[in-house]
Design an enzyme around this catalytic site. Structure first.
Site, PDB file in Angstrom:
ATOM      1  N   SER A   1       0.783  -1.230   0.000  1.00  0.00           N
ATOM      2  CA  SER A   1       0.000   0.000   0.000  1.00  0.00           C
ATOM      3  C   SER A   1       0.822   1.291   0.000  1.00  0.00           C
ATOM      4  O   SER A   1       0.710   2.107  -0.911  1.00  0.00           O
ATOM      5  CB  SER A   1      -0.934  -0.036   1.213  1.00  0.00           C
ATOM      6  OG  SER A   1      -1.536   1.191   1.420  1.00  0.00           O
ATOM      7  N   ASP A  43       7.788  -2.046  10.533  1.00  0.00           N
ATOM      8  CA  ASP A  43       7.307  -3.266  11.180  1.00  0.00           C
ATOM      9  C   ASP A  43       8.085  -3.703  12.405  1.00  0.00           C
ATOM     10  O   ASP A  43       7.525  -4.201  13.358  1.00  0.00           O
ATOM     11  CB  ASP A  43       7.356  -4.421  10.176  1.00  0.00           C
ATOM     12  CG  ASP A  43       6.704  -4.051   8.870  1.00  0.00           C
ATOM     13  OD1 ASP A  43       6.411  -2.867   8.661  1.00  0.00           O
ATOM     14  OD2 ASP A  43       6.489  -4.955   8.064  1.00  0.00           O
ATOM     15  N   GLU A  56      17.015  -2.022  -0.115  1.00  0.00           N
ATOM     16  CA  GLU A  56      15.845  -1.732   0.723  1.00  0.00           C
ATOM     17  C   GLU A  56      16.214  -0.804   1.883  1.00  0.00           C
ATOM     18  O   GLU A  56      15.467   0.105   2.223  1.00  0.00           O
ATOM     19  CB  GLU A  56      15.290  -3.063   1.233  1.00  0.00           C
ATOM     20  CG  GLU A  56      13.947  -2.967   1.905  1.00  0.00           C
ATOM     21  CD  GLU A  56      13.439  -4.334   2.348  1.00  0.00           C
ATOM     22  OE1 GLU A  56      14.097  -5.354   2.036  1.00  0.00           O
ATOM     23  OE2 GLU A  56      12.406  -4.387   3.008  1.00  0.00           O
TER      24      GLU A  56
HETATM   25  C1  9WN Z   1       5.258  -6.660   5.798  1.00  0.00           C
HETATM   26  C2  9WN Z   1       6.979  -3.887   1.336  1.00  0.00           C
HETATM   27  C3  9WN Z   1       6.909  -3.802   2.840  1.00  0.00           C
HETATM   28  C4  9WN Z   1       6.937  -2.343   3.338  1.00  0.00           C
HETATM   29  C5  9WN Z   1       7.096  -2.260   4.847  1.00  0.00           C
HETATM   30  C6  9WN Z   1       8.320  -3.076   5.251  1.00  0.00           C
HETATM   31  C7  9WN Z   1       8.173  -4.529   4.777  1.00  0.00           C
HETATM   32  C8  9WN Z   1       6.588  -6.434   5.070  1.00  0.00           C
HETATM   33  C9  9WN Z   1       7.538  -7.551   5.461  1.00  0.00           C
HETATM   34  O1  9WN Z   1       8.010  -4.532   3.367  1.00  0.00           O
HETATM   35  O2  9WN Z   1       7.066  -5.118   5.422  1.00  0.00           O
HETATM   36  O3  9WN Z   1       4.315  -5.743   5.359  1.00  0.00           O
HETATM   37  O4  9WN Z   1       7.281  -8.691   5.035  1.00  0.00           O
HETATM   38  O5  9WN Z   1       8.498  -7.306   6.180  1.00  0.00           O
HETATM   39  O6  9WN Z   1       8.530  -3.011   6.629  1.00  0.00           O
HETATM   40  O7  9WN Z   1       7.211  -0.905   5.229  1.00  0.00           O
HETATM   41  O8  9WN Z   1       5.770  -1.681   2.950  1.00  0.00           O
HETATM   42  O9  9WN Z   1       8.045  -3.127   0.853  1.00  0.00           O
END
Ligand code: 9WN
Length: 465
Positions: A48, A192, A427
């Site tokens: 999102s 997260d 990342e």
């Molecule tokens: C869980 C996709 C997403 C980001 C988040 C980041 C990470 C996911 C994960 O990746 O989260 O949603 O599996 O760790 O923390 O900010 O949107 O890039």
């Protein structure tokens, strides 16, 4: 405050153009035909707030794809207005990401759910979308009249969805009574694995057997030292199961949810987006006032309930524990996104950015670490517990631009550029060495670098070329 600011190196035009071209190649490789994966390996679906950042970067040269990105995401919006944190791509084999569509069972989530739309997760992420839609439109204005007509049509299609999204946040997630939205899961914060959630996660009592066996797909593609621990992951899964098994019912959150937090980053983004939604409304000939009122309420909520005068910081508020979370993370800096943030708070945040908490000494250090460098549990490589993230840098950089452009802003722009030049479109990055961690070819790193380089070119901000 001692000045810790360093001179900002300049980037040659040829290097800038090469970076822009490489960033565009990353976005091209990650395009699926209707949206952009966050990363081909670790995150093979549409996320999102990633989609919002990606649309902002794409809009400089790809209006149609930028619009499609946001509309693909909004196709997954739930009947109750919630915009889910993942919209799953049905062509990706089951098992390529955990937790997948079966885990979330969103289509079974009563009348609140996604209806006949695509499969989605059942939780949300920071509401960057109205801001992204406005930014996409601004790029169309620069492209000329034809693009503006198409862009106004796009705004007309997304506006009601964005209004429903903000209404959902105010109505269903305003459970703390502070005019702020509460999150029910660390994944909803976007950060997260931040130390902000540690105490709440530690205090969770998971009944035996409540977390079924599962396989961590993320460890297939990333070094375990960069990712959350298994203990943290069990807690994430348990919280997701708890919300899912309660039918994603927000009416009972206050009584039932084991995790309920009002976070500065989430609410500052919402405030910034509420201002954007007011502008979108006015562009379409509607009344912007209700959105400005919402922005004002969030502003007051942040100042009254998240600002901790003793610490001179914004801190997350734990709604269940009725306590501030005393962890000094980048979330505390994000209220800079509020265009009406008073000078006292702006000054405190700028001082913090130049202090030893967030500004390491030494020639090869990079801004802005996600967690206080002086904290005993600071971790330079584990995600959200120390490394630098390009989206966080970009948000702070945009926020500072609303409040007088202090010198640290140019340093942040330089850090973003140098990190990518040094380590590629990773990342996240080591704040001391600039080494890259997590996924390669990460979409928002590419998209936001495109946005940064174009904006610097437009305004003549340093670093110049
Ligand atoms: C869980 C996709 C997403 C980001 C988040 C980041 C990470 C996911 C994960 O990746 O989260 O949603 O599996 O760790 O923390 O900010 O949107 O890039």
């Amino acid at each position: 405050m001692t000045s810790r600011l360093r001179p900002v190196p300049r980037l040659a035009r040829v290097e800038r153009d090469a970076l822009l071209a490489e960033a565009q190649r990353v976005l091209d490789r990650n395009w699926t035909g209707h949206s952009t994966v966050a990363s081909r390996t670790l995150y093979p679906h549409q996320w999102s707030w990633d989609a919002a950042f990606i649309a902002i970067g794409r809009a400089w040269s790809e209006q149609a794809r930028a619009q499609r990105e946001l509309e693909s995401l909004l196709a997954g919006q739930w009947a109750n207005g919630m915009v889910p944190h993942i919209v799953f791509d049905p062509s990706v084999p089951v098992g390529e990401y955990f937790p997948g569509p079966d885990f979330w069972a969103a289509h079974g989530a009563s009348e609140a759910g996604p209806g006949t739309g695509p499969a989605t997760s059942g939780i949300l992420q920071p509401p960057m979308h109205a801001r992204a839609a406005l930014e996409v439109h601004r790029r169309a204005e620069a492209a000329g009249e034809g693009a503006v007509a198409a862009s106004l049509a796009f705004l007309g299609r997304v506006y009601p969805k964005l209004v429903a999204w903000h209404r959902y946040l105010a109505g269903r997630r305003g459970v703390g009574g502070h005019h702020l939205a509460a999150i029910v899961h660390p994944w909803e914060s976007g950060m997260d694995n931040s130390p902000i959630w540690d105490q709440d996660l530690d205090e969770l009592r998971i009944p035996p057997g409540a977390v079924p066996a599962y396989r961590r797909h993320d460890l297939v593609h990333a070094d375990p030292a960069d990712r959350p621990t298994d203990a943290a992951y069990d807690r994430f899964v348990y919280l997701a199961i708890s919300y899912r098994d309660a039918g994603y019912d927000d009416a009972t959150l206050l009584a039932r949810s084991p995790f309920l937090v009002e976070d500065p980053l989430f609410n500052a983004i919402w405030c910034w987006s509420a201002h954007a939604l007011a502008e979108i409304a006015e562009l379409l000939g509607h009344d912007g006032a209700p959105h400005r009122t919402m922005a004002r309420r969030i502003h007051e909520g942040m100042l009254t309930y998240l600002w901790e005068p003793g610490a001179r910081r914004f801190l997350a508020w734990d709604v269940r524990g009725r306590r501030h979370v005393s962890k000094n993370t980048v979330s505390s800096l994000m209220p800079l996104l509020d265009p009406e943030l008073p000078a006292e708070q702006v000054d405190a945040i700028v001082a913090e950015l130049g202090s030893t908490h967030f500004h390491a000494a030494g020639p090869a250090s990079f801004l802005v670490p996600s967690y206080d460098l002086a904290s005993p549990d600071f971790d330079r490589r584990r995600y959200w517990r120390g490394p630098v993230w390009i989206n966080i840098d970009w948000l702070i950089w945009r926020g500072l631009g609303q409040h007088g452009d202090p010198p640290v802003r140019a340093e942040i722009a330089t850090s973003m550029t140098q990190l990518v030049r040094r380590s590629g479109f990773r990342e996240y990055f080591d704040p001391f060495t600039g080494d890259g961690y997590g996924s390669h070819d990460f979409s928002w790193t590419a998209a936001l670098l495109i946005d940064l380089l174009h904006r610097l070119g437009l305004t003549g901000d340093r670093p110049a070329w």
